[in-house]
Design an enzyme around this catalytic site. Structure first.
Site, PDB file in Angstrom:
ATOM      1  N   GLY A  59       0.774  -1.243   0.000  1.00 33.19           N
ATOM      2  CA  GLY A  59       0.000   0.000   0.000  1.00 33.19           C
ATOM      3  C   GLY A  59       0.803   1.289   0.000  1.00 33.19           C
ATOM      4  N   SER A  60       1.992   1.289  -0.615  1.00 31.45           N
ATOM      5  CA  SER A  60       2.741   2.563  -0.630  1.00 31.45           C
ATOM      6  C   SER A  60       2.075   3.582  -1.556  1.00 31.45           C
ATOM      7  CB  SER A  60       4.209   2.333  -1.012  1.00 31.45           C
ATOM      8  OG  SER A  60       4.348   2.048  -2.376  1.00 31.45           O
ATOM      9  N   MET A 106      -3.923  -6.882  -7.381  1.00 30.37           N
ATOM     10  CA  MET A 106      -3.378  -7.884  -8.292  1.00 30.37           C
ATOM     11  C   MET A 106      -4.437  -8.832  -8.841  1.00 30.37           C
ATOM     12  SD  MET A 106      -0.481  -6.733  -8.519  1.00 30.37           S
ATOM     13  CE  MET A 106       1.244  -6.579  -8.086  1.00 30.37           C
ATOM     14  N   ASN A 130      -5.987   2.691 -12.686  1.00 28.00           N
ATOM     15  CA  ASN A 130      -4.966   1.751 -12.211  1.00 28.00           C
ATOM     16  C   ASN A 130      -3.586   2.367 -12.430  1.00 28.00           C
ATOM     17  OD1 ASN A 130      -3.810  -0.771 -11.371  1.00 28.00           O
ATOM     18  ND2 ASN A 130      -3.404  -1.248 -13.523  1.00 28.00           N
ATOM     19  N   HIS A 134       0.297   1.049 -13.247  1.00 23.72           N
ATOM     20  CA  HIS A 134       1.036  -0.144 -13.648  1.00 23.72           C
ATOM     21  C   HIS A 134       2.530   0.195 -13.741  1.00 23.72           C
ATOM     22  CE1 HIS A 134       1.741  -4.021 -15.399  1.00 23.72           C
ATOM     23  NE2 HIS A 134       2.520  -3.444 -16.294  1.00 23.72           N
ATOM     24  N   ASP A 177      -4.647  -4.549 -18.231  1.00 19.58           N
ATOM     25  CA  ASP A 177      -3.797  -3.364 -18.414  1.00 19.58           C
ATOM     26  C   ASP A 177      -3.908  -2.759 -19.819  1.00 19.58           C
ATOM     27  OD1 ASP A 177      -2.844  -3.725 -15.784  1.00 19.58           O
ATOM     28  OD2 ASP A 177      -1.309  -5.107 -16.484  1.00 19.58           O
ATOM     29  N   GLN A 233       8.413   7.337  -9.028  1.00 13.54           N
ATOM     30  CA  GLN A 233       7.596   8.041 -10.029  1.00 13.54           C
ATOM     31  C   GLN A 233       6.108   7.724  -9.837  1.00 13.54           C
ATOM     32  OE1 GLN A 233       8.782  10.391 -12.087  1.00 13.54           O
ATOM     33  NE2 GLN A 233      10.681   9.990 -10.969  1.00 13.54           N
ATOM     34  N   GLU A 234       5.806   6.491  -9.458  1.00 13.94           N
ATOM     35  CA  GLU A 234       4.395   6.123  -9.230  1.00 13.94           C
ATOM     36  C   GLU A 234       3.778   7.035  -8.170  1.00 13.94           C
ATOM     37  OE1 GLU A 234       3.429   1.954  -8.600  1.00 13.94           O
ATOM     38  OE2 GLU A 234       5.277   1.332  -9.575  1.00 13.94           O
TER      39      GLU A 234
HETATM   40  C1  GAR Z   1       3.234  -1.000  -7.541  1.00 15.15           C
HETATM   41  O1  GAR Z   1       4.518  -1.004  -8.119  1.00 15.15           O
HETATM   42  C2  GAR Z   1       2.159  -1.056  -8.602  1.00 15.15           C
HETATM   43  O2  GAR Z   1       2.477  -0.331  -9.762  1.00 15.15           O
HETATM   44  C3  GAR Z   1       2.127  -2.526  -8.891  1.00 15.15           C
HETATM   45  O3  GAR Z   1       2.222  -3.138  -7.631  1.00 15.15           O
HETATM   46  C4  GAR Z   1       2.986  -2.295  -6.771  1.00 15.15           C
HETATM   47  C5  GAR Z   1       2.173  -2.062  -5.518  1.00 15.15           C
HETATM   48  O4  GAR Z   1       2.932  -1.372  -4.575  1.00 15.15           O
HETATM   49  N1  GAR Z   1       0.935  -2.901  -9.574  1.00 15.15           N
HETATM   50  C6  GAR Z   1       0.891  -3.882 -10.474  1.00 15.15           C
HETATM   51  O5  GAR Z   1       1.853  -4.549 -10.781  1.00 15.15           O
HETATM   52  C7  GAR Z   1      -0.471  -4.098 -11.104  1.00 15.15           C
HETATM   53  N2  GAR Z   1      -0.374  -5.039 -12.151  1.00 15.15           N
HETATM   54  P1  GAR Z   1       2.231  -0.690  -3.334  1.00 15.15           P
HETATM   55  O6  GAR Z   1       1.326  -1.761  -2.699  1.00 15.15           O
HETATM   56  O7  GAR Z   1       3.346  -0.327  -2.424  1.00 15.15           O
HETATM   57  O8  GAR Z   1       1.435   0.481  -3.819  1.00 15.15           O
END
Ligand code: GAR
Length: 202
Positions: free
Chosen positions: A14-15, A92, A109, A111, A147, A175-176
């Site tokens: 969950g970051s 996921m 979403n 990705h 996706d 970056q996310e």
């Molecule tokens: C993130 O890198 C996100 O982009 C990826 O999972 C990670 C979740 O991190 N999502 C996918 O791969 C979706 N197909 P987080 O739980 O720390 O936000």
């Protein structure tokens, strides 16, 4: 400005959820997370939500007779919280019909790759193994594919020769955390217009 009501679905640490909540808190995002739902009751994302005083639900898919009924339960929780936009943050699972019908063009979403390259569960690993020199992240609307929905924003990062899956993932994640709140803010301001596959920023 009225705050956009967000429902976040997350399967893991969950970051991204945290960065969205932090931006809401700081006021750089005109939105509020009103409910967090996970398909993994032990997900740390739920703990982060609870710490922030946000309603958090873990729904084990195995506890439902079918994926459709699991999704109906998710939809009910989102609707009860008057959610206006659903944000998948490390969720996921492939989104099914129940969610898509309840929130048409209202599910985003993030990705960890530059779509349409490297969709699926291992965007960073697949990019590294393929040998691309640039990767990054993509915020997009959800459609029925994996996706494949219309792209809202992308950010690129270099892939370095010494990179491991972990180091590349960390560079992309930075970056996310910037890009996702930015895309949500554009939505909150009513500035995203979807025409076919293209998303125009007004
Ligand atoms: C993130 O890198 C996100 O982009 C990826 O999972 C990670 C979740 O991190 N999502 C996918 O791969 C979706 N197909 P987080 O739980 O720390 O936000």
């Amino acid at each position: 400005m009225k705050k956009l009501r967000l429902g976040v679905l997350a399967s893991g640490r969950g970051s991204n959820l945290q960065s969205i909540m932090d931006c809401c808190q700081r006021g750089s995002l005109a939105a509020e997370v009103v409910v967090v739902i996970s398909d993994k009751p032990s997900a740390y994302a739920l703990e982060r939500a609870r710490q922030a005083g946000i309603a958090a639900f873990g729904l084990e898919i195995a506890a439902f007779p079918s994926k459709g009924e699991y999704e109906q339960a998710v939809v009910k929780l989102l609707q009860q919280a008057d959610v206006e936009l659903v944000c998948l943050a490390g969720y996921m699972r492939l989104v099914g019909e129940a969610l898509l019908q309840a929130f048409p063009n209202k599910i985003m979403n993030i990705h960890p790759a530059l779509l349409p390259s490297f969709p699926g569960l291992h965007g960073q690993r697949d990019a590294l193994q393929y040998g691309v020199k640039i990767s990054g992240c993509t915020v997009h609307f959800i459609d029925e594919g994996m996706d494949t929905g219309p792209i809202i924003l992308q950010a690129a990062v270099p892939v370095l020769s010494e990179d491991t899956e972990e180091s590349l993932s960390a560079r992309i994640l930075e970056q996310e955390h910037r890009l996702y709140p930015e895309a949500i803010q554009l939505y909150a301001e009513g500035r995203l217009e979807v025409k076919g596959r293209r998303v125009y920023i007004k």
